[in-house]
Motif scaffolding. Structure first.
Motif, PDB file in Angstrom:
ATOM      1  N   ASP A  10       0.815  -1.214   0.000  1.00 46.09           N
ATOM      2  CA  ASP A  10       0.000   0.000   0.000  1.00 46.09           C
ATOM      3  C   ASP A  10       0.849   1.266   0.000  1.00 46.09           C
ATOM      4  OD1 ASP A  10      -2.275  -1.525   0.108  1.00 46.09           O
ATOM      5  OD2 ASP A  10      -2.290  -1.583   2.303  1.00 46.09           O
ATOM      6  N   ALA A  11       2.099   1.175   0.416  1.00 44.85           N
ATOM      7  CA  ALA A  11       2.938   2.366   0.587  1.00 44.85           C
ATOM      8  C   ALA A  11       3.114   3.159  -0.696  1.00 44.85           C
ATOM      9  CB  ALA A  11       4.291   1.978   1.180  1.00 44.85           C
ATOM     10  N   PRO A  12       3.457   2.560  -1.849  1.00 44.98           N
ATOM     11  CA  PRO A  12       3.618   3.365  -3.063  1.00 44.98           C
ATOM     12  C   PRO A  12       2.352   4.112  -3.447  1.00 44.98           C
ATOM     13  CG  PRO A  12       4.593   1.194  -3.349  1.00 44.98           C
ATOM     14  CD  PRO A  12       3.824   1.161  -2.070  1.00 44.98           C
ATOM     15  N   ALA A  13       1.185   3.439  -3.330  1.00 35.76           N
ATOM     16  CA  ALA A  13      -0.067   4.103  -3.678  1.00 35.76           C
ATOM     17  C   ALA A  13      -0.356   5.259  -2.734  1.00 35.76           C
ATOM     18  CB  ALA A  13      -1.211   3.090  -3.653  1.00 35.76           C
ATOM     19  N   LEU A  14      -0.086   5.058  -1.441  1.00 31.68           N
ATOM     20  CA  LEU A  14      -0.311   6.123  -0.462  1.00 31.68           C
ATOM     21  C   LEU A  14       0.629   7.294  -0.705  1.00 31.68           C
ATOM     22  CD1 LEU A  14      -1.700   7.159   2.083  1.00 31.68           C
ATOM     23  CD2 LEU A  14       0.026   5.931   3.429  1.00 31.68           C
ATOM     24  N   ASN A  15       1.900   7.003  -0.977  1.00 36.54           N
ATOM     25  CA  ASN A  15       2.866   8.064  -1.254  1.00 36.54           C
ATOM     26  C   ASN A  15       2.465   8.865  -2.487  1.00 36.54           C
ATOM     27  OD1 ASN A  15       4.353   7.241   0.945  1.00 36.54           O
ATOM     28  ND2 ASN A  15       5.780   6.007  -0.258  1.00 36.54           N
ATOM     29  N   PHE A  16       2.021   8.155  -3.536  1.00 37.03           N
ATOM     30  CA  PHE A  16       1.600   8.832  -4.759  1.00 37.03           C
ATOM     31  C   PHE A  16       0.390   9.715  -4.496  1.00 37.03           C
ATOM     32  CE2 PHE A  16      -0.961   8.943  -8.676  1.00 37.03           C
ATOM     33  CZ  PHE A  16      -0.050   9.547  -9.529  1.00 37.03           C
ATOM     34  N   GLY A  17      -0.556   9.197  -3.706  1.00 34.53           N
ATOM     35  CA  GLY A  17      -1.736   9.988  -3.379  1.00 34.53           C
ATOM     36  C   GLY A  17      -1.400  11.238  -2.592  1.00 34.53           C
ATOM     37  N   LEU A  18      -0.492  11.112  -1.617  1.00 31.54           N
ATOM     38  CA  LEU A  18      -0.086  12.278  -0.838  1.00 31.54           C
ATOM     39  C   LEU A  18       0.652  13.299  -1.706  1.00 31.54           C
ATOM     40  CD1 LEU A  18       1.111  10.520   2.448  1.00 31.54           C
ATOM     41  CD2 LEU A  18      -0.966  11.881   2.129  1.00 31.54           C
ATOM     42  N   SER A  19       1.467  12.804  -2.648  1.00 27.06           N
ATOM     43  CA  SER A  19       2.169  13.717  -3.556  1.00 27.06           C
ATOM     44  C   SER A  19       1.181  14.491  -4.419  1.00 27.06           C
ATOM     45  CB  SER A  19       3.131  12.928  -4.444  1.00 27.06           C
ATOM     46  OG  SER A  19       4.122  12.288  -3.667  1.00 27.06           O
ATOM     47  N   CYS A  20       0.182  13.790  -4.945  1.00 25.22           N
ATOM     48  CA  CYS A  20      -0.840  14.451  -5.758  1.00 25.22           C
ATOM     49  C   CYS A  20      -1.619  15.463  -4.930  1.00 25.22           C
ATOM     50  CB  CYS A  20      -1.792  13.412  -6.353  1.00 25.22           C
ATOM     51  SG  CYS A  20      -1.031  12.352  -7.607  1.00 25.22           S
ATOM     52  N   LEU A  21      -1.898  15.104  -3.678  1.00 27.48           N
ATOM     53  CA  LEU A  21      -2.619  16.022  -2.792  1.00 27.48           C
ATOM     54  C   LEU A  21      -1.803  17.286  -2.534  1.00 27.48           C
ATOM     55  CD1 LEU A  21      -5.113  16.469  -1.004  1.00 27.48           C
ATOM     56  CD2 LEU A  21      -3.870  15.348   0.853  1.00 27.48           C
ATOM     57  N   GLY A  22      -0.500  17.115  -2.309  1.00 27.49           N
ATOM     58  CA  GLY A  22       0.358  18.273  -2.091  1.00 27.49           C
ATOM     59  C   GLY A  22       0.419  19.183  -3.303  1.00 27.49           C
ATOM     60  N   LEU A  23       0.543  18.589  -4.506  1.00 27.67           N
ATOM     61  CA  LEU A  23       0.574  19.392  -5.728  1.00 27.67           C
ATOM     62  C   LEU A  23      -0.746  20.116  -5.946  1.00 27.67           C
ATOM     63  CD1 LEU A  23       2.446  17.002  -8.195  1.00 27.67           C
ATOM     64  CD2 LEU A  23       3.261  19.193  -7.324  1.00 27.67           C
ATOM     65  N   ALA A  24      -1.843  19.411  -5.708  1.00 25.89           N
ATOM     66  CA  ALA A  24      -3.152  20.035  -5.882  1.00 25.89           C
ATOM     67  C   ALA A  24      -3.321  21.220  -4.930  1.00 25.89           C
ATOM     68  CB  ALA A  24      -4.254  19.003  -5.653  1.00 25.89           C
ATOM     69  N   GLY A  25      -2.872  21.055  -3.682  1.00 35.19           N
ATOM     70  CA  GLY A  25      -2.947  22.149  -2.721  1.00 35.19           C
ATOM     71  C   GLY A  25      -2.119  23.346  -3.150  1.00 35.19           C
ATOM     72  N   PHE A  26      -0.923  23.075  -3.695  1.00 38.77           N
ATOM     73  CA  PHE A  26      -0.057  24.169  -4.146  1.00 38.77           C
ATOM     74  C   PHE A  26      -0.704  24.946  -5.288  1.00 38.77           C
ATOM     75  CE2 PHE A  26       3.057  25.437  -7.387  1.00 38.77           C
ATOM     76  CZ  PHE A  26       3.735  26.434  -6.691  1.00 38.77           C
ATOM     77  N   PHE A  27      -1.208  24.231  -6.302  1.00 39.73           N
ATOM     78  CA  PHE A  27      -1.796  24.913  -7.452  1.00 39.73           C
ATOM     79  C   PHE A  27      -3.093  25.627  -7.084  1.00 39.73           C
ATOM     80  CE2 PHE A  27       0.913  21.925  -9.874  1.00 39.73           C
ATOM     81  CZ  PHE A  27       1.575  22.860 -10.660  1.00 39.73           C
ATOM     82  N   LEU A  28      -3.845  25.071  -6.128  1.00 33.99           N
ATOM     83  CA  LEU A  28      -5.058  25.743  -5.678  1.00 33.99           C
ATOM     84  C   LEU A  28      -4.708  27.058  -4.975  1.00 33.99           C
ATOM     85  CD1 LEU A  28      -8.105  25.805  -5.224  1.00 33.99           C
ATOM     86  CD2 LEU A  28      -7.742  24.451  -3.129  1.00 33.99           C
ATOM     87  N   ALA A  29      -3.707  27.021  -4.102  1.00 35.63           N
ATOM     88  CA  ALA A  29      -3.283  28.246  -3.421  1.00 35.63           C
ATOM     89  C   ALA A  29      -2.777  29.279  -4.423  1.00 35.63           C
ATOM     90  CB  ALA A  29      -2.201  27.915  -2.391  1.00 35.63           C
ATOM     91  N   TRP A  30      -2.015  28.826  -5.403  1.00 42.55           N
ATOM     92  CA  TRP A  30      -1.516  29.728  -6.454  1.00 42.55           C
ATOM     93  C   TRP A  30      -2.685  30.364  -7.208  1.00 42.55           C
ATOM     94  CZ3 TRP A  30       1.861  27.588 -11.073  1.00 42.55           C
ATOM     95  CH2 TRP A  30       2.180  28.648 -11.946  1.00 42.55           C
TER      96      TRP A  30
END
Length: 264
Positions: A10-30
């Motif tokens: 499950d770790a790779p899928a969770l890491n990928f999901g968290l990375s996508c969440l972080g990017l989405a948060g950054f672009f939303l704030a921008w």
């Protein structure tokens, strides 16, 4: 009571999901900052505006070339400086780790120069080489060379003494020990140093292109600044970041394959 467990699969899928969440948060704030009215659109364009700029100048020239042509020129300069740094720094570091007299000769000079920031070489490179390939190559080399040498040197210094004693017992000479004992044993340290070297070299390249070249991604960003085109500057920054990630991924893949081949 039910408990939550996370398996290794499950770790790779969770890491990928968290990375996508972080990017989405950054672009939303921008995006929110760009439409909030706190900054003029010319100074903080939104993500979609920057994306349109990237698409536009992928086929339309800006400052004499398309975005990808500028990026290709930057990558060529980076390859020249980085490969030269690795070709000189790794062998020299291994030799310094083995031959004490060479260490004594090179270390004082090297220790003084490695604290000079790569960007400090820009005036010297501009005077000597102008806007040709030599100036940026020198600046990239100045940034990429110290990590290559230091990682190889430290790797050679911490080689298991039993390996060295065994090689001497079998009659191996100095050059052969360096090539067949120190180099394989120092491989993890060398590969880690190459990743650091590539990062510093890529950053040094962009700094060099801001001043001493007539094309490249840094030059394109300078022209955008002069024309108050923040979308051009930000498109260049995104391209720099993406290429940097690709370089690091390529080096990590090379590291894994090389370690597998050498049995480490």
């Amino acid at each position: 009571m039910a408990t939550l467990t996370r398996t290794a699969g499950d770790a790779p899928a969770l890491n990928f999901g968290l990375s996508c969440l972080g990017l989405a948060g950054f672009f939303l704030a921008w995006h929110l900052l760009s439409v909030g009215g706190l900054f003029p659109p010319n100074y903080l364009p939104g993500p979609l505006a920057v994306l349109r700029t990237i698409v536009q100048f992928s086929g339309e020239p800006y400052s004499g070339a398309t975005l990808w042509t500028h990026l290709g020129a930057s990558l060529y300069r980076f390859a020249c400086g980085f490969l030269l740094a690795a070709a000189i720094g790794i062998p020299l570091g291994l030799l310094m780790g083995w031959y004490r007299w060479l260490d004594d000769i090179v270390s004082p000079f090297f220790d003084a120069l490695r604290f000079v920031a790569p960007i400090a070489w820009v005036p010297f490179a501009g005077l000597w080489f102008g806007t040709g390939i030599g100036g940026p190559t020198l600046i990239i080399f100045a940034g990429a060379f110290p990590p290559c040498l230091i990682s190889a040197y430290r790797g050679a210094k911490f080689v298991d003494t039993r390996l060295l004693e065994a090689s001497r017992t079998l009659g191996a000479s100095g050059p052969r020990i360096v090539a067949e004992v120190l180099l394989p044993a120092s491989l993890p340290s060398i590969l880690a140093g190459l990743r650091v070297s590539a990062g510093i070299g890529w950053q040094s390249l962009v700094g060099a292109e801001l001043i001493v070249v007539g094309n490249g991604i840094g030059y394109m960003m300078v022209q955008g600044q002069l024309n108050i085109a923040t979308n051009i500057v930000m498109a260049g920054m995104i391209a720099i970041g993406i290429v940097g990630i690709c370089i690091d991924v390529a080096l990590r893949t090379f590291e894994k394959r090389l370690k597998a081949r050498w049995g480490r």
